[in-house]
Design a protein around this motif. Structure first.
Motif, PDB file in Angstrom:
ATOM      1  N   LYS A  68      10.747  -8.204   6.396  1.00 50.70           N
ATOM      2  CA  LYS A  68      11.003  -8.234   4.949  1.00 50.70           C
ATOM      3  C   LYS A  68       9.818  -8.855   4.211  1.00 50.70           C
ATOM      4  O   LYS A  68       9.432  -8.443   3.130  1.00 50.70           O
ATOM      5  CB  LYS A  68      12.250  -9.086   4.653  1.00 50.70           C
ATOM      6  N   LYS A  69       9.262  -9.884   4.855  1.00 52.66           N
ATOM      7  CA  LYS A  69       8.149 -10.598   4.219  1.00 52.66           C
ATOM      8  C   LYS A  69       6.934  -9.682   4.074  1.00 52.66           C
ATOM      9  O   LYS A  69       6.182  -9.762   3.113  1.00 52.66           O
ATOM     10  CB  LYS A  69       7.794 -11.824   5.070  1.00 52.66           C
ATOM     11  N   MET A  70       6.754  -8.780   5.043  1.00 49.68           N
ATOM     12  CA  MET A  70       5.633  -7.843   4.955  1.00 49.68           C
ATOM     13  C   MET A  70       5.879  -6.831   3.829  1.00 49.68           C
ATOM     14  O   MET A  70       4.939  -6.381   3.175  1.00 49.68           O
ATOM     15  CB  MET A  70       5.406  -7.121   6.290  1.00 49.68           C
ATOM     16  N   GLN A  71       7.148  -6.481   3.595  1.00 49.87           N
ATOM     17  CA  GLN A  71       7.434  -5.553   2.490  1.00 49.87           C
ATOM     18  C   GLN A  71       7.010  -6.184   1.171  1.00 49.87           C
ATOM     19  O   GLN A  71       6.395  -5.545   0.322  1.00 49.87           O
ATOM     20  CB  GLN A  71       8.922  -5.180   2.464  1.00 49.87           C
ATOM     21  N   PHE A  74       3.182  -6.167   0.861  1.00 51.43           N
ATOM     22  CA  PHE A  74       2.583  -4.897   0.437  1.00 51.43           C
ATOM     23  C   PHE A  74       2.904  -4.580  -1.022  1.00 51.43           C
ATOM     24  O   PHE A  74       2.073  -3.992  -1.727  1.00 51.43           O
ATOM     25  CB  PHE A  74       3.000  -3.767   1.387  1.00 51.43           C
ATOM     26  N   ALA A  75       4.095  -4.978  -1.491  1.00 54.22           N
ATOM     27  CA  ALA A  75       4.422  -4.774  -2.911  1.00 54.22           C
ATOM     28  C   ALA A  75       3.439  -5.565  -3.777  1.00 54.22           C
ATOM     29  O   ALA A  75       2.888  -5.053  -4.767  1.00 54.22           O
ATOM     30  CB  ALA A  75       5.861  -5.205  -3.183  1.00 54.22           C
ATOM     31  N   ASP A  76       3.182  -6.818  -3.393  1.00 61.14           N
ATOM     32  CA  ASP A  76       2.229  -7.653  -4.158  1.00 61.14           C
ATOM     33  C   ASP A  76       0.819  -7.058  -4.092  1.00 61.14           C
ATOM     34  O   ASP A  76       0.073  -7.093  -5.069  1.00 61.14           O
ATOM     35  CB  ASP A  76       2.180  -9.082  -3.576  1.00 61.14           C
ATOM     36  N   MET A 101       3.409   0.559   2.804  1.00 58.26           N
ATOM     37  CA  MET A 101       2.546   0.366   1.628  1.00 58.26           C
ATOM     38  C   MET A 101       2.625   1.577   0.692  1.00 58.26           C
ATOM     39  O   MET A 101       2.523   1.430  -0.522  1.00 58.26           O
ATOM     40  CB  MET A 101       1.107   0.118   2.105  1.00 58.26           C
ATOM     41  N   GLN A 102       2.844   2.747   1.255  1.00 57.11           N
ATOM     42  CA  GLN A 102       3.006   3.933   0.398  1.00 57.11           C
ATOM     43  C   GLN A 102       4.245   3.777  -0.490  1.00 57.11           C
ATOM     44  O   GLN A 102       4.234   4.165  -1.650  1.00 57.11           O
ATOM     45  CB  GLN A 102       3.097   5.200   1.254  1.00 57.11           C
ATOM     46  N   GLY A 156      -6.828  -0.664   4.000  1.00 53.22           N
ATOM     47  CA  GLY A 156      -6.424  -0.717   5.410  1.00 53.22           C
ATOM     48  C   GLY A 156      -5.923  -2.102   5.757  1.00 53.22           C
ATOM     49  O   GLY A 156      -6.623  -3.097   5.504  1.00 53.22           O
ATOM     50  N   ALA A 157      -4.703  -2.198   6.296  1.00 51.54           N
ATOM     51  CA  ALA A 157      -4.150  -3.500   6.687  1.00 51.54           C
ATOM     52  C   ALA A 157      -4.037  -3.563   8.197  1.00 51.54           C
ATOM     53  O   ALA A 157      -3.332  -2.752   8.805  1.00 51.54           O
ATOM     54  CB  ALA A 157      -2.782  -3.713   6.052  1.00 51.54           C
ATOM     55  N   ASN A 158      -4.724  -4.512   8.788  1.00 53.88           N
ATOM     56  CA  ASN A 158      -4.678  -4.705  10.241  1.00 53.88           C
ATOM     57  C   ASN A 158      -4.983  -3.405  10.974  1.00 53.88           C
ATOM     58  O   ASN A 158      -4.304  -3.053  11.946  1.00 53.88           O
ATOM     59  CB  ASN A 158      -3.304  -5.253  10.660  1.00 53.88           C
TER      60      ASN A 158
END
Ligand code: TMP
Length: 387
Positions: A68-71, A74-76, A101-102, A156-158
């Motif tokens: 959830k924290k990753m969601q 990516f929103a931020d 992220m999309q 690009g993330a990780n």
């Protein structure tokens, strides 16, 4: 480039995300996981990276939407990056995984085209209505994108640290952003790994461990420069790099030079880290010996945990199982260390005295959700301890 070996993890499964069935025990490939350093360019990387097709295919086990924290992250991120998009421009995401992220771009009314070689995770993004190009980023994919879209942002993330052929990658990105766009990428960062002794950020998928010193030079070879940086909490400590064509419109922030200064003598730090990793292993094994008569299990079947269990020699006799939420991992076993993965939702944590947390980078989120667990957590980052 000429690499000298600096950290030796011994034999590790070639594919840390390659979870196996019982029938497959003994068939998983291994390699000598040795980290090398090139004094001339300050590059830190695996001496023997595996072929990319071994890791990124239709069986890729990592689904970004599990946190959830990753969601929120990516929103931020989309909120921040949207200002870089000009009229009629799209974002391109390298390694778009399941479309986490999309989704964030879409919520802002912006289009993001994904590029993803792992078909199973890409399918989830496509089913959510996103456009995904199947395959690895390269000059052909860049040309295809440019023939159809005006690209304002490449993100690009990780993922960049996974790409062994950085020359083809950075060349492709340079074409995509041209003289006007920005390239933003974030990956685990060497100084965080050094400070936290989070050695489990080294594994088969992570060919590179980035430093500003190395990236500045490598990007310049492809006509690009870092104009800003941002330290991030993700993956236990990452750095986000903001890149543009050399002498682009964004002023280079002094943070870039300051961060480079902080990196100091990288070879000294790598040799120091190598010794601390050995001490960390001994500390974790001592703790597991102390609790061996208690009820202990593992939490989060991460690829990081594959490195830790194989490096430290931790097997099912010490940890009967590790829990996870990912359906494709449940029922399978860690490669090499052969610890079974069981469903998090079907585990009664109140039955346990200690949990070894292999998803230590998500600890806040996990602790909050695991109020049913009354025992103690065991971690190895930044040093082995019972908390
Ligand atoms: P990561 O550390 O590479 O992001 O991997 C996280 C893994 O941990 C992934 O397999 C999902 C798992 N996980 C859980 O099982 N439960 C949780 O609460 C969280 C946050 C992650």
């Amino acid at each position: 480039m000429s690499y000298i070996p600096v950290i030796n993890f011994g034999k590790q499964p070639t594919h840390a995300n390659g979870f196996v069935t019982k029938e497959e025990f003994g068939t998983e490939p291994f390699y000598d996981m040795v980290i090398g350093f090139d004094e001339e360019t300050d590059a830190i990387r695996l001496m023997e990276p595996a072929a990319r097709e071994v890791m990124f295919n239709d069986k890729y086990a990592f689904y970004s939407k599990t946190s959830k924290k990753m969601q929120k992250h990516f929103a931020d991120t989309a909120e921040e990056l949207k200002d870089f998009l000009g009229d009629g421009e799209v974002a391109v995401e390298i390694g778009s995984n399941d479309g986490i992220m999309q989704d964030a771009w879409k919520a802002l009314g912006k289009q993001c085209i994904g590029v993803e070689p792992s078909g199973n995770v890409a399918e989830i993004a496509k089913n959510a209505g996103h456009t995904v190009i199947d395959g690895f980023i390269g000059r052909d994919v860049a040309n295809k994108l440019l023939s159809e879209y005006k690209v304002g942002v490449v993100y690009g993330a990780n993922v960049s640290c996974h790409i062994t052929d950085l020359d083809e990658y950075f060349d492709s990105v340079a074409r995509l952003i041209g003289s006007h766009g920005v390239f933003v990428f974030e990956d685990p960062y060497f100084l965080d790994v050094y400070e936290k002794c989070s050695y489990d950020q080294f594994y088969g998928e992570h060919t590179w461990m980035f430093t500003v010193k190395f990236l500045e030079r490598k990007l310049a070879e492809h006509g690009m420069e870092i104009f800003d940086l941002k330290p991030l909490w993700t993956h236990g400590g990452s750095m986000r790099f903001y890149v543009q064509a050399l002498w682009g419109k964004h002023k280079v922030n002094k943070r870039v030079a300051e961060q480079k200064e902080k990196e100091g003598d990288i070879l000294f730090k790598l040799n120091d880290l190598s010794k601390r990793i050995q001490t960390s292993k001994e500390g974790l094994l001592n703790i597991l010996e102390l609790v061996k008569d208690k009820r202990v299990c593992g939490f989060g079947a991460t690829s990081k945990g594959v490195v830790v269990t194989n490096y430290c020699g931790i097997g099912p006799e010490t940890l009967p199982f590790i829990t996870d939420t990912t359906p494709t991992k449940i029922g399978k076993f860690y490669p090499g260390s052969h610890i079974q993965i069981v469903s998090q939702n079907e585990t009664d944590y109140s039955q346990f005295d200690y949990i070894v947390n292999f998803a230590w980078n998500h600890f806040d989120e996990i602790k909050e959700a695991r109020k049913d667990f009354k025992g103690k957590w065991i971690t190895h980052v930044p040093y082995p301890r019972i908390t």
